[in-house]
Design an enzyme around this catalytic site. Structure first.
Site, mmCIF file in Angstrom:
data_model
loop_
_atom_site.group_PDB
_atom_site.id
_atom_site.type_symbol
_atom_site.label_atom_id
_atom_site.label_comp_id
_atom_site.label_asym_id
_atom_site.label_seq_id
_atom_site.Cartn_x
_atom_site.Cartn_y
_atom_site.Cartn_z
ATOM 1 C CG ASN A 274 -0.250 -0.018 2.523
ATOM 2 O OD1 ASN A 274 0.449 0.930 2.851
ATOM 3 N ND2 ASN A 274 -0.382 -1.109 3.279
ATOM 4 C CG PHE B 11 -2.786 6.292 13.362
ATOM 5 C CD1 PHE B 11 -2.011 5.848 14.415
ATOM 6 C CD2 PHE B 11 -2.602 7.576 12.889
ATOM 7 C CE1 PHE B 11 -1.070 6.670 14.999
ATOM 8 C CE2 PHE B 11 -1.659 8.411 13.453
ATOM 9 C CZ PHE B 11 -0.886 7.957 14.512
ATOM 10 C CE LYS C 175 -12.094 1.975 11.614
ATOM 11 N NZ LYS C 175 -11.502 2.717 10.520
HETATM 12 N N1 CTP Z 1 -4.829 -2.425 12.103
HETATM 13 C C1 CTP Z 1 -4.268 -3.586 12.603
HETATM 14 N N2 CTP Z 1 -4.374 -4.756 11.916
HETATM 15 C C2 CTP Z 1 -5.055 -4.820 10.760
HETATM 16 C C3 CTP Z 1 -5.651 -3.644 10.244
HETATM 17 C C4 CTP Z 1 -5.521 -2.475 10.940
HETATM 18 O O1 CTP Z 1 -3.639 -3.533 13.662
HETATM 19 N N3 CTP Z 1 -5.151 -5.970 10.122
HETATM 20 C C5 CTP Z 1 -4.710 -1.191 12.862
HETATM 21 C C6 CTP Z 1 -4.037 -0.063 12.144
HETATM 22 O O2 CTP Z 1 -2.651 -0.023 12.402
HETATM 23 C C7 CTP Z 1 -4.742 1.161 12.698
HETATM 24 C C8 CTP Z 1 -6.115 0.674 13.083
HETATM 25 O O3 CTP Z 1 -6.011 -0.735 13.159
HETATM 26 O O4 CTP Z 1 -4.126 1.630 13.869
HETATM 27 C C9 CTP Z 1 -7.255 1.045 12.157
HETATM 28 O O5 CTP Z 1 -7.202 0.401 10.944
HETATM 29 P P1 CTP Z 1 -8.286 0.687 9.763
HETATM 30 O O6 CTP Z 1 -7.857 -0.120 8.618
HETATM 31 O O7 CTP Z 1 -8.514 2.135 9.545
HETATM 32 O O8 CTP Z 1 -9.616 0.209 10.399
HETATM 33 P P2 CTP Z 1 -10.435 -1.114 10.279
HETATM 34 O O9 CTP Z 1 -10.653 -1.572 11.666
HETATM 35 O O10 CTP Z 1 -9.786 -2.045 9.327
HETATM 36 O O11 CTP Z 1 -11.833 -0.628 9.777
HETATM 37 P P3 CTP Z 1 -12.395 -0.237 8.333
HETATM 38 O O12 CTP Z 1 -12.036 -1.362 7.440
HETATM 39 O O13 CTP Z 1 -13.808 -0.057 8.634
HETATM 40 O O14 CTP Z 1 -11.771 1.061 7.943
#
Ligand code: CTP
Length: 399
Positions: free
Chosen positions: A208, A320, A334
């Site tokens: 990404n 985040f 969240k």
């Molecule tokens: N994160 C994580 N592990 C993952 C995905 C995300 O630890 N597999 C953590 C990121 O580092 C960030 C937070 O979770 O601090 C939020 O991730 P985000 O992708 O924005 O949120 P999601 O919970 O995946 O929700 P959505 O898909 O609805 O955006």
């Protein structure tokens, strides 16, 4: 660095020209800089340039002006908040350690009580010579801060250790030491950064656009606040901030392993990494050959942060989020779902926030407090605000 008085002392290494950029970068960070040069260094880089860039006349060891030394070397020595020798040759290191004070550089460094920083740069054999090593060790034991030289191409035509690190790294190193506070002393902060990479075959991956800048800025700020910092980083093009324990990882699973195995002994986790939500189910052992079309089956990766939240003990968890709409509502969901103490919710619908740009804006969200709006600001500045909030959370939890 604003308002700090820094003396940059230049000795006659071939890398003396790099000190020009060090002076310029220090000034850009708000420091006031005065330059001292040895007579031989003026054969390599011009005092005129240093004078222009620093905004002050350069102090030189010109014997014809010997009558001015007494006043000038003491005045400079007392003016300084920090004294940096860049580059420091084997000769000047030896002279400083032996207590020889026969020019402007060696006199001022002996006369100042300010913290002293030495950036050695020389040929590999000279650097490894037991005499140089003894001198550096001796200076270290006297409280001098010594920067490790870099490895690479040297002016003598060989590759090895002894190269002066890049000016940006030198300034970062100085900043980390000079701007240290004790707000987070005794606290261990684990920061994740960068975008994870999910392998498809030995040469391809799904990635990404995360640059890692936010996480690195937070790790640097935590070091400045006196914390023990572990930086678990997916691949980025950034240089490792000084003072951190660096743990390189690539995939979401390797990041999870690195974080979970340290979690028990950590006080604060800041998950700034952009973790891939999916990984490839069947990774190819060999490079996949060209074909008309192909289908990759993806499986869900674990949510690392949610996992940490589910077995949280004393730890403070900061997450985040990147949202394009309903930033507060989705963010608060969240916070609850991942059992967070704080969420930095970025509004990435704004062109100047989020991935691969230098600024962010949005809200700080909490489980038990009103949201705080964060204005558009640079990631380095935001890192300071985030870590100030962390200091408050640490104080409230009595860690
Ligand atoms: N994160 C994580 N592990 C993952 C995905 C995300 O630890 N597999 C953590 C990121 O580092 C960030 C937070 O979770 O601090 C939020 O991730 P985000 O992708 O924005 O949120 P999601 O919970 O995946 O929700 P959505 O898909 O609805 O955006």
């Amino acid at each position: 660095m604003r308002g700090k008085h820094i003396i940059v002392a230049v000795s006659a290494g071939i890398a003396a020209y790099k000190a020009i950029e060090v002076v310029s970068r220090l000034r850009k960070k708000g420091a006031e800089v005065k330059v001292v040069m040895t007579r031989n260094a003026t054969n390599i880089a011009s005092p005129l340039t240093f004078g222009e860039i620093s905004g002050h006349p350069v102090a030189l060891d010109m014997f014809e002006q010997v009558h001015q030394w007494d006043v000038e070397h003491i005045a400079l020595a007392t003016w300084a908040d920090a004294y940096v020798v860049v580059p420091a040759t084997a000769n000047v290191i030896g002279k400083i350690y032996a207590g020889i004070a026969d020019d402007m550089l060696t006199t001022t460094i002996m006369a100042t009580t300010a913290p002293k920083y030495i950036c050695p740069a020389m040929n590999t054999e000279m650097y490894n010579n037991p005499i140089t090593q003894r001198n550096l060790e001796g200076l270290r034991s006297l409280g001098y801060h010594i920067m490790e030289p870099a490895e690479g191409w040297l002016a003598c035509g060989v590759t090895g250790v002894g190269r002066l690190p890049e000016p940006v790294a030198i300034v970062e190193w100085l900043e980390a030491q000079l701007c240290k506070t004790s707000e987070l002393e005794g606290i261990t902060v684990l920061v994740t950064a960068g975008g994870t990479q999910e392998n498809i075959d030995p040469v391809r991956y799904i990635g990404n656009r995360s640059s890692g800048k936010m996480g690195y800025a937070i790790a640097e700020q935590a070091v400045r606040m006196g914390a023990n910092v572990i930086l678990v980083s997916a691949p980025t093009s950034l240089s490792v901030p000084s003072g951190v324990e660096f743990v390189p990882v690539d995939s979401a699973l390797s990041m999870q392993e690195a974080v979970e195995s340290r979690y028990k002994n950590v006080d604060v986790v800041v998950m700034a990494a952009a973790v891939s939500d999916f990984r490839v189910l069947h990774k190819a052992e060999q490079k996949i050959k060209k074909m008309e079309s192909m289908t990759l089956e993806l499986v869900k990766n674990p949510d690392i942060l949610q996992g940490l939240g589910s077995h949280k003990e004393h730890q403070i968890l900061v997450g985040f989020a990147a949202e394009t709409e309903h930033v507060i509502k989705y963010g608060q969901d969240k916070v609850a779902r991942k059992n967070l103490d704080m969420l930095v919710a970025n509004d990435v619908s704004k062109s100047n926030a989020g991935f691969n740009v230098d600024t962010n804006e949005g809200y700080f969200l909490y489980p038990d407090k009103e949201p705080k709006e964060m204005a558009n600001m640079k990631k380095s500045e935001l890192a300071q605000y985030i870590m100030k909030e962390v200091v408050e959370l640490v104080a409230n939890k009595h860690l």
